[in-house]
Design a protein around this motif. Structure first.
Motif, PDB file in Angstrom:
ATOM      1  N   LEU A  39      -5.286  12.619  -6.260  1.00 51.56           N
ATOM      2  CA  LEU A  39      -5.655  13.927  -5.745  1.00 51.56           C
ATOM      3  C   LEU A  39      -5.097  14.982  -6.687  1.00 51.56           C
ATOM      4  N   ARG A  86      -5.596  19.405  -8.160  1.00 54.73           N
ATOM      5  CA  ARG A  86      -6.187  20.725  -7.981  1.00 54.73           C
ATOM      6  C   ARG A  86      -7.203  20.974  -9.098  1.00 54.73           C
ATOM      7  N   PHE A 120     -10.040  21.317  -4.878  1.00 55.67           N
ATOM      8  CA  PHE A 120      -9.384  20.032  -5.117  1.00 55.67           C
ATOM      9  C   PHE A 120     -10.374  19.026  -5.693  1.00 55.67           C
ATOM     10  N   VAL A 131     -10.888  14.822  -5.562  1.00 62.18           N
ATOM     11  CA  VAL A 131     -10.507  13.527  -5.010  1.00 62.18           C
ATOM     12  C   VAL A 131     -11.133  12.444  -5.869  1.00 62.18           C
ATOM     13  N   LEU A 137     -13.862  19.383  -3.914  1.00 63.19           N
ATOM     14  CA  LEU A 137     -13.780  20.171  -2.695  1.00 63.19           C
ATOM     15  C   LEU A 137     -13.475  21.614  -3.038  1.00 63.19           C
ATOM     16  N   GLY A 181     -11.546  22.768   1.659  1.00 66.07           N
ATOM     17  CA  GLY A 181     -11.701  21.333   1.855  1.00 66.07           C
ATOM     18  C   GLY A 181     -13.129  20.867   2.024  1.00 66.07           C
ATOM     19  N   LEU A 204      -0.484  16.350  -2.095  1.00 63.30           N
ATOM     20  CA  LEU A 204      -1.789  16.938  -1.775  1.00 63.30           C
ATOM     21  C   LEU A 204      -2.500  16.182  -0.660  1.00 63.30           C
ATOM     22  N   GLU A 239      -1.997  18.318   2.309  1.00 68.81           N
ATOM     23  CA  GLU A 239      -2.754  19.570   2.244  1.00 68.81           C
ATOM     24  C   GLU A 239      -4.241  19.338   2.465  1.00 68.81           C
ATOM     25  N   ILE A 240      -4.796  18.355   1.759  1.00 66.88           N
ATOM     26  CA  ILE A 240      -6.219  18.056   1.915  1.00 66.88           C
ATOM     27  C   ILE A 240      -6.494  17.461   3.289  1.00 66.88           C
ATOM     28  N   ARG A 266      -9.152  18.846   6.015  1.00 66.55           N
ATOM     29  CA  ARG A 266     -10.253  18.020   6.521  1.00 66.55           C
ATOM     30  C   ARG A 266     -10.166  17.854   8.036  1.00 66.55           C
ATOM     31  N   TRP A 277      -4.104  11.576   7.669  1.00 67.86           N
ATOM     32  CA  TRP A 277      -4.538  12.234   6.426  1.00 67.86           C
ATOM     33  C   TRP A 277      -5.226  11.238   5.501  1.00 67.86           C
ATOM     34  N   ILE A 324      -9.478  10.888   3.969  1.00 70.07           N
ATOM     35  CA  ILE A 324     -10.048  10.638   2.631  1.00 70.07           C
ATOM     36  C   ILE A 324     -11.151   9.584   2.724  1.00 70.07           C
TER      37      ILE A 324
END
Length: 507
Positions: A83, A85, A91, A93, A157, A161, A199, A202-203, A207, A267, A271
């Motif tokens: 992951l 930035r 972001f 992925v 993203l 997100g 991350l 955060e992601i 989501r 989280w 993904i």
């Protein structure tokens, strides 16, 4: 649907192992792989050849610093991620999925065996894998510091997100780190996680917020876990202790406890959901695919769940959506955990929808995801994912899927339904067997529990949820209606692995 997932962190005793062995026989669970399957597997792991090996040879992604995150001790690592930035905001992925098609020859002996097994089965004392261990736990598994063929997704993203773009191609990858959920959670909480892992939170949170906006749900249902516990010499069971002094292996007793999922598990699941949704969109755009679908829960089922919520003291105002209420629950709270178990009833009826030739699939949406979705991230453990991956590769390349994929497509929903039915039966029966083994020899003792379900036509029959030990079982035999949602003193009337499931009666 099974009440919950059951897994073991300790050794099972002889009667329990015997009962589980009898269950495998009764369900005709596949045993060891045949000599022919093993021989073919040994050949293909020495020289994997993807269906389009030009793609593999043309893309070396071993410089991408991926990591895996799985339950402790998991040997079959389907996914690895990185992951980061994006320079312009948002972001990226990068999600590698084990490339099983690089090893399985369509129409071969190994392929036929996979169609017979359909998916990996999990017993408390053993796994019954979809593919031989030399493939699923080694050659195809995304183990750290091993170069492996993979389907490498790249999903960009925006800052909120939302998916901006998604593509997938074959690649060689090399994972750098192997994490379990507990270690990952500790690193994130302590602020010591490298950026790629940090991350994930955060992601994941972004989501989850988008999931709430579209009306999707994720059930944080506590798992029942078999755990070892030191025997306490001289102590007698008192009805509140979950240990089983007579259930020993090597002088160690065991109990069954509830384990609430960690936030990092949610989280991480986001993904996978993100990738499954991106794959579904690729399929819909290309006009060919296989979606994982779930119809909306009927009004009657939701109404019955509202009744259970009221009985369990769950605050569910009429103007608040079902999905939002679920997110307010704490799986560590006994009443909330009991309600979450009841909520799994609304997820029944999931299946697969095949579509070809540009036809609009009916149905096309998974009600719990609240969007089109497909299974594509667990090919080492689930048959359909291998086919979904090939369809997505073809969609990105602007080509028709391979003939071997199209030939199998129409039969996959029925095959997967049969495999899921067997897996659900295994899980349900294993829970009953483990609970009976834990409580054998304690018939007549008293326990405390919540009444979490009452039969509408016979309110003296229902389900009781014990906190300690972590047992959910049938209750019957009383003269009065059961008090739904209330604590009740109950007496164990039967228990024995392989002979009698656990049964309670009001004390």
């Amino acid at each position: 649907m099974p009440r919950c997932h059951l897994h073991t962190a300790g050794a099972a005793d002889a009667p329990l192992r015997a009962a589980l062995g009898e269950l495998r026989t009764a369900l005709d669970v596949p045993g060891a792989f045949s000599a022919a399957v093993r021989a073919e597997t040994e050949r293909v792991v020495r020289a994997p050849r993807p269906p389009d090996d030009g793609w593999l040879a043309g893309h070396d992604a071993t410089d991408v610093e991926l990591f895996t995150i799985d339950p402790t001790g998991a040997p079959d690592l389907d996914q690895a991620m990185r992951l980061s930035r994006r320079a312009g905001g948002g972001f990226r992925v990068q999600y590698a999925i084990a490339d099983v098609a690089a090893f399985v020859c369509p129409g071969g002996t190994l392929d036929a065996e996979a169609h017979r097994r359909v998916q990996t089965l999990y017993f408390p004392d053993a796994r019954v894998p979809l593919y031989p261990a030399v493939l699923s736990e080694d050659a195809a598994s995304l183990l750290p510091e091993r170069t492996r063929p993979a389907l490498l997704w790249q999903i960009d993203l925006d800052a909120e997100g939302r998916t901006v773009s998604a593509e997938v191609r074959r690649a060689l990858v090399r994972s750098r780190a192997r994490l379990d959920y507990a270690d990952a959670q500790r690193e994130i909480d302590a602020g010591t996680a490298p950026e790629s892992l940090a991350l994930l939170k955060e992601i994941g949170l972004l989501r989850e917020r988008l999931e709430r906006e579209r009306g999707g749900i994720s059930l944080s249902v506590p798992e029942q876990e078999i755990v070892e516990c030191p025997p306490r010499p001289g102590s007698a069971p008192d009805g509140r202790t979950g240990s089983a002094p007579d259930s020993r292996s090597g002088g160690v007793s065991y109990t069954v406890a509830y384990r609430a999922p960690l936030p990092v598990e949610g989280w991480n699941a986001q993904i996978s959901l993100l990738t499954g949704m991106a794959a579904a969109q690729l399929m819909l755009t290309a006009g060919t695919g296989i979606l994982r679908t779930l119809p909306s829960a009927p009004d009657g089922a939701v109404g019955r769940l509202r009744h259970s919520a009221k009985a369990l003291g769950i605050d569910w105002p009429h103007h608040v959506a079902y999905a939002e209420t679920l997110r307010s629950l704490d799986p560590h709270n006994a009443r909330h955990a009991a309600f979450l178990q009841e909520c799994t009833a609304l997820l029944r009826g999931a299946g697969y929808t095949v579509f070809t030739g540009g036809r609009t699939p009916r149905p096309a949406v998974h009600a719990a995801v609240a969007a089109p979705y497909t299974h594509c991230t667990a090919p080492l453990r689930r048959l359909v994912d291998r086919y979904a991956g090939e369809i997505c590769l073809s969609a990105v390349a602007g080509q028709d899927p391979p003939e071997w994929v199209l030939a199998a497509l129409d039969g996959l929903p029925e095959e997967m339904a049969g495999g899921a039915e067997r897996a659900n039966t295994v899980e349900r029966e294993c829970v009953d067997i483990v609970e009976a083994a834990l409580l054998r020899g304690r018939v007549g003792e008293l326990f405390d529990g919540y009444v979490i379900d009452v039969r509408e036509r016979d309110p003296a029959v229902g389900t009781v949820h014990l906190e300690d030990p972590a047992v959910i079982a049938r209750i019957e035999g009383g003269a009065a209606p059961l008090p739904l949602g209330e604590w009740l003193r109950v007496r164990l009337t039967q228990a024995g692995p392989g002979s009698a499931k656990v049964l309670f009666a009001p004390a």
